[in-house]
Design a protein around this motif. Structure first.
Motif, PDB file in Angstrom:
ATOM      1  N   ILE A 193      -6.703  -4.219   9.209  1.00 48.70           N
ATOM      2  CA  ILE A 193      -5.452  -4.924   9.061  1.00 48.70           C
ATOM      3  C   ILE A 193      -4.260  -4.083   9.888  1.00 48.70           C
ATOM      4  CG2 ILE A 193      -3.930  -6.175   7.531  1.00 48.70           C
ATOM      5  CD1 ILE A 193      -6.138  -6.913   5.824  1.00 48.70           C
ATOM      6  N   HIS A 194      -3.453  -4.523  10.599  1.00 47.13           N
ATOM      7  CA  HIS A 194      -2.579  -3.784  11.216  1.00 47.13           C
ATOM      8  C   HIS A 194      -1.096  -3.603  10.662  1.00 47.13           C
ATOM      9  CE1 HIS A 194      -5.652  -5.150  14.188  1.00 47.13           C
ATOM     10  NE2 HIS A 194      -5.748  -4.045  14.499  1.00 47.13           N
ATOM     11  N   THR A 195      -0.608  -4.834  10.160  1.00 46.98           N
ATOM     12  CA  THR A 195       0.431  -4.867   9.330  1.00 46.98           C
ATOM     13  C   THR A 195       0.291  -5.630   8.131  1.00 46.98           C
ATOM     14  OG1 THR A 195       1.432  -6.826  10.374  1.00 46.98           O
ATOM     15  CG2 THR A 195       1.809  -4.716  11.736  1.00 46.98           C
ATOM     16  N   VAL A 196       1.390  -5.177   7.411  1.00 46.69           N
ATOM     17  CA  VAL A 196       1.659  -6.038   5.831  1.00 46.69           C
ATOM     18  C   VAL A 196       3.043  -6.647   6.055  1.00 46.69           C
ATOM     19  CG1 VAL A 196       1.591  -5.963   3.514  1.00 46.69           C
ATOM     20  CG2 VAL A 196      -0.187  -4.550   4.740  1.00 46.69           C
ATOM     21  N   SER A 197       3.448  -7.739   5.768  1.00 44.58           N
ATOM     22  CA  SER A 197       4.502  -8.390   5.952  1.00 44.58           C
ATOM     23  C   SER A 197       4.695  -9.240   4.672  1.00 44.58           C
ATOM     24  CB  SER A 197       4.777  -9.063   7.504  1.00 44.58           C
ATOM     25  OG  SER A 197       4.570  -8.312   8.360  1.00 44.58           O
ATOM     26  N   SER A 198       5.949  -9.337   4.397  1.00 42.97           N
ATOM     27  CA  SER A 198       6.312 -10.261   3.174  1.00 42.97           C
ATOM     28  C   SER A 198       6.199 -11.862   3.375  1.00 42.97           C
ATOM     29  CB  SER A 198       7.646 -10.196   2.914  1.00 42.97           C
ATOM     30  OG  SER A 198       8.653 -10.567   3.540  1.00 42.97           O
ATOM     31  N   ASP A 199       6.266 -12.194   4.704  1.00 42.29           N
ATOM     32  CA  ASP A 199       6.435 -13.808   4.748  1.00 42.29           C
ATOM     33  C   ASP A 199       7.408 -14.407   3.737  1.00 42.29           C
ATOM     34  OD1 ASP A 199       6.198 -16.212   5.685  1.00 42.29           O
ATOM     35  OD2 ASP A 199       4.209 -16.561   4.863  1.00 42.29           O
ATOM     36  N   PHE A 211      -0.598   3.877   4.519  1.00 40.48           N
ATOM     37  CA  PHE A 211       0.622   2.917   4.222  1.00 40.48           C
ATOM     38  C   PHE A 211       1.696   3.188   5.356  1.00 40.48           C
ATOM     39  CE2 PHE A 211       4.682   3.131   2.141  1.00 40.48           C
ATOM     40  CZ  PHE A 211       4.818   1.809   1.674  1.00 40.48           C
ATOM     41  N   VAL A 212       2.058   4.139   5.712  1.00 35.67           N
ATOM     42  CA  VAL A 212       3.382   4.156   6.662  1.00 35.67           C
ATOM     43  C   VAL A 212       3.005   3.298   7.896  1.00 35.67           C
ATOM     44  CG1 VAL A 212       4.706   5.687   7.985  1.00 35.67           C
ATOM     45  CG2 VAL A 212       4.305   6.468   5.771  1.00 35.67           C
ATOM     46  N   GLU A 213       1.670   3.583   8.302  1.00 33.88           N
ATOM     47  CA  GLU A 213       1.008   2.549   9.491  1.00 33.88           C
ATOM     48  C   GLU A 213       1.596   1.239   9.384  1.00 33.88           C
ATOM     49  OE1 GLU A 213      -0.062   1.258  13.032  1.00 33.88           O
ATOM     50  OE2 GLU A 213       0.432   3.086  12.286  1.00 33.88           O
ATOM     51  N   VAL A 214       0.915   0.493   8.010  1.00 31.75           N
ATOM     52  CA  VAL A 214       1.159  -0.953   7.952  1.00 31.75           C
ATOM     53  C   VAL A 214       2.403  -1.349   7.510  1.00 31.75           C
ATOM     54  CG1 VAL A 214      -1.454  -1.211   7.449  1.00 31.75           C
ATOM     55  CG2 VAL A 214       0.181  -1.100   5.705  1.00 31.75           C
ATOM     56  N   PHE A 215       3.180  -0.364   6.917  1.00 36.13           N
ATOM     57  CA  PHE A 215       4.701  -0.860   6.265  1.00 36.13           C
ATOM     58  C   PHE A 215       5.420  -0.538   7.453  1.00 36.13           C
ATOM     59  CE2 PHE A 215       8.564   0.961   3.951  1.00 36.13           C
ATOM     60  CZ  PHE A 215       8.701  -0.379   3.069  1.00 36.13           C
ATOM     61  N   VAL A 264       4.328  -3.249  -3.926  1.00 30.08           N
ATOM     62  CA  VAL A 264       2.972  -4.120  -3.820  1.00 30.08           C
ATOM     63  C   VAL A 264       1.898  -3.508  -2.825  1.00 30.08           C
ATOM     64  CG1 VAL A 264       2.029  -6.235  -3.651  1.00 30.08           C
ATOM     65  CG2 VAL A 264       4.179  -6.148  -4.756  1.00 30.08           C
ATOM     66  N   THR A 265       2.329  -3.221  -1.618  1.00 25.44           N
ATOM     67  CA  THR A 265       1.681  -2.603  -0.661  1.00 25.44           C
ATOM     68  C   THR A 265       0.933  -1.278  -0.948  1.00 25.44           C
ATOM     69  OG1 THR A 265       2.744  -4.111   0.910  1.00 25.44           O
ATOM     70  CG2 THR A 265       1.205  -2.262   1.822  1.00 25.44           C
ATOM     71  N   PHE A 266       2.099  -0.439  -1.411  1.00 26.08           N
ATOM     72  CA  PHE A 266       1.662   0.864  -1.892  1.00 26.08           C
ATOM     73  C   PHE A 266       0.509   0.955  -2.872  1.00 26.08           C
ATOM     74  CE2 PHE A 266       2.012   4.933  -3.743  1.00 26.08           C
ATOM     75  CZ  PHE A 266       2.140   5.866  -2.685  1.00 26.08           C
TER      76      PHE A 266
END
Length: 476
Positions: A317-323, A371-375, A355-357
């Motif tokens: 998974i390349h990114t984690v976004s909030s939507d 974490f820095v990569e997806v955040f 939440v992502t961390f």
């Protein structure tokens, strides 16, 4: 320009993504001047003089977050989210996010894609953090190529289309294919909300006929199959047109695996997920307040959530976004009896970081670099956002200091998103920001939030392949 730097963050452990081209981890003093990172000085050397020095000893310093999927002041049918750019950008900064990317989605048939983006750009003048924009196309006509050219000239290099929501935001297959061709021509990125409309429509009608259409049944009306079939079909169109494609809010491991397979076949395809799909499962629809979790796609089974977290930890998974979508409970509760008429979407721009961390690092054993990569770094690179996502000389001074061992519980009433609930209420999380620096300004520290006023800049994005190729040259 003053000879004395405005700010030095001293003795911190600087963490970058391993894919950024910068050192992944180093002990350094970060020198900030004129809103940019002027220099990184080895922490074994004396701390440079500055107008202000922040001691980050024992803490991590990471690039400010980039939330590639936010909906601000969004109008959908008769509902409008309750926020504005002042509110959402403030909440973003509280949560360690220093750049948000919003969507210009036409409100109705009278608003063109270009008008929708220009309207959002005007509203974004009130933002406290930097803002970029995505476009959106619902239906094709002969003016769309020209409009997309104008958007590219404005630095809007991505266009979102929905494969569901018939009668409102849905784009048909012909429109998606033609827009993909245009995005290739304009060196852009196609964003896709992938859920198969025919399956969802039929499943929803079947549940309605059986009287099972209230919020408690949301997860049963939008099956995993609908998402995965739509991803597969869209990847075929992207392969046919040669278009880079980005799938928003993927909620199933099967959807992620389809993207992984396409990438192995040489396609430019990307998976995004959201914090709620990593931490909440479909048992929430049997709780006292199921309306807190009304979103599309819905929460999935515990087994699916566990498998999705595995894909995140594996780097698929390349990114984690909030939507982020800021409705309140009064709006949610107007039609809990019928999910077809209630607003879907969750507030999350402020809680994306912890939440992502927690999901990736604390619970899954991922590294802070992951974490820095997806955040931050991944969203900057994939969305072609210049000078963001990396702590290196010449990049924007967007920085977050935090202690990864600190734990806090989510208190929805104490958050700043302009609504009255959080889907993560009461959850104990790690990874909360202690200090946030945005464009060189300290906006959050131990004394609280320091409102910088409407200083957020509109960020024009680069072309997709041009940005990728430039980064490849620098890294080489």
């Amino acid at each position: 320009m003053s000879l004395v730097p405005e700010l030095v963050i001293a003795h911190g452990t600087v963490v970058n993504s391993r894919l950024s081209g910068a050192p992944a981890r180093q002990a350094a003093h970060i020198v900030v001047q004129d809103g940019r990172i002027a220099e990184l000085v080895d922490a074994a050397l004396p701390v440079p003089a500055a107008a202000r020095t922040i001691d980050a000893r024992g803490k991590l310093v990471i690039p400010g977050g980039i939330d590639g999927h936010c909906h601000v002041a969004q109008v959908t049918g008769r509902f409008r989210t309750l926020d504005d750019f002042a509110i959402t950008s403030t909440a973003a900064l509280w949560g360690g996010t220093t750049t948000i990317i919003d969507f210009g989605i036409p409100r109705d048939a009278q608003e063109t894609p270009l008008d929708a983006v220009l309207n959002k750009k005007r509203l974004a003048a009130e933002s406290r953090c930097d803002v970029a924009l995505h476009g959106s196309v619902i239906s094709w006509d002969e003016t769309v190529p020209w409009q997309l050219e104008q958007l590219a000239a404005e630095g809007v290099r991505s266009v979102k289309m929905y494969t569901t929501n018939r009668g409102t935001t849905m784009a048909d297959g012909d429109t998606i294919l033609k827009v993909m061709r245009e995005m290739v021509r304009l060196d852009g990125l196609t964003y896709i909300h992938a859920e198969h409309d025919a399956i969802i429509s039929d499943c929803t009608e079947q549940h309605a006929a059986d009287g099972l259409i209230s919020i408690e049944h949301l997860h049963r009306t939008r099956p995993e199959l609908a998402e995965e079939v739509s991803v597969k079909e869209t990847l075929a169109l992207a392969k046919y047109t040669g278009a880079p494609v980005y799938f928003v809010h993927q909620s199933t491991p099967g959807a992620v695996d389809l993207v992984t397979e396409a990438r192995a076949d040489g396609q430019e395809a990307y998976s995004e997920t959201c914090p709620h799909y990593l931490t909440l499962d479909d048992t929430v629809y049997g709780t006292e307040f199921p309306e807190w979790y009304a979103c599309c796609p819905p929460m999935r089974s515990p087994e699916t959530v566990a498998a999705l977290k595995e894909r995140l930890a594996a780097g698929a998974i390349h990114t984690v976004s909030s939507d982020h979508s800021c409705y309140d409970l009064s709006q949610k509760r107007e039609r809990t009896d019928d999910i077809r008429f209630m607003p879907h979407g969750l507030p999350g721009v402020e809680t994306r970081m912890p939440v992502t961390f927690t999901a990736l690092v604390t619970e899954s054993g991922g590294s802070v670099e992951d974490f820095v990569e997806v955040f931050s770094a991944g969203p900057a690179r994939i969305n072609a956002v210049p000078r963001k996502g990396t702590i290196a000389e010449g990049f924007d001074a967007d920085l977050v200091i935090f202690d990864p061992a600190e734990e806090r519980k989510v208190d929805g009433g104490a958050l700043h998103m302009g609504t009255d609930f959080s889907p993560f209420e009461g959850k104990a999380l790690n990874g909360w920001p202690a200090v946030v620096v945005s464009a060189g300004r300290v906006v959050l520290d131990g004394e609280g939030f320091h409102d910088p006023g409407p200083v957020g800049r509109y960020v024009a994005r680069n072309g997709f392949t041009a940005h990728r190729d430039a980064l490849s040259t620098v890294s080489a």
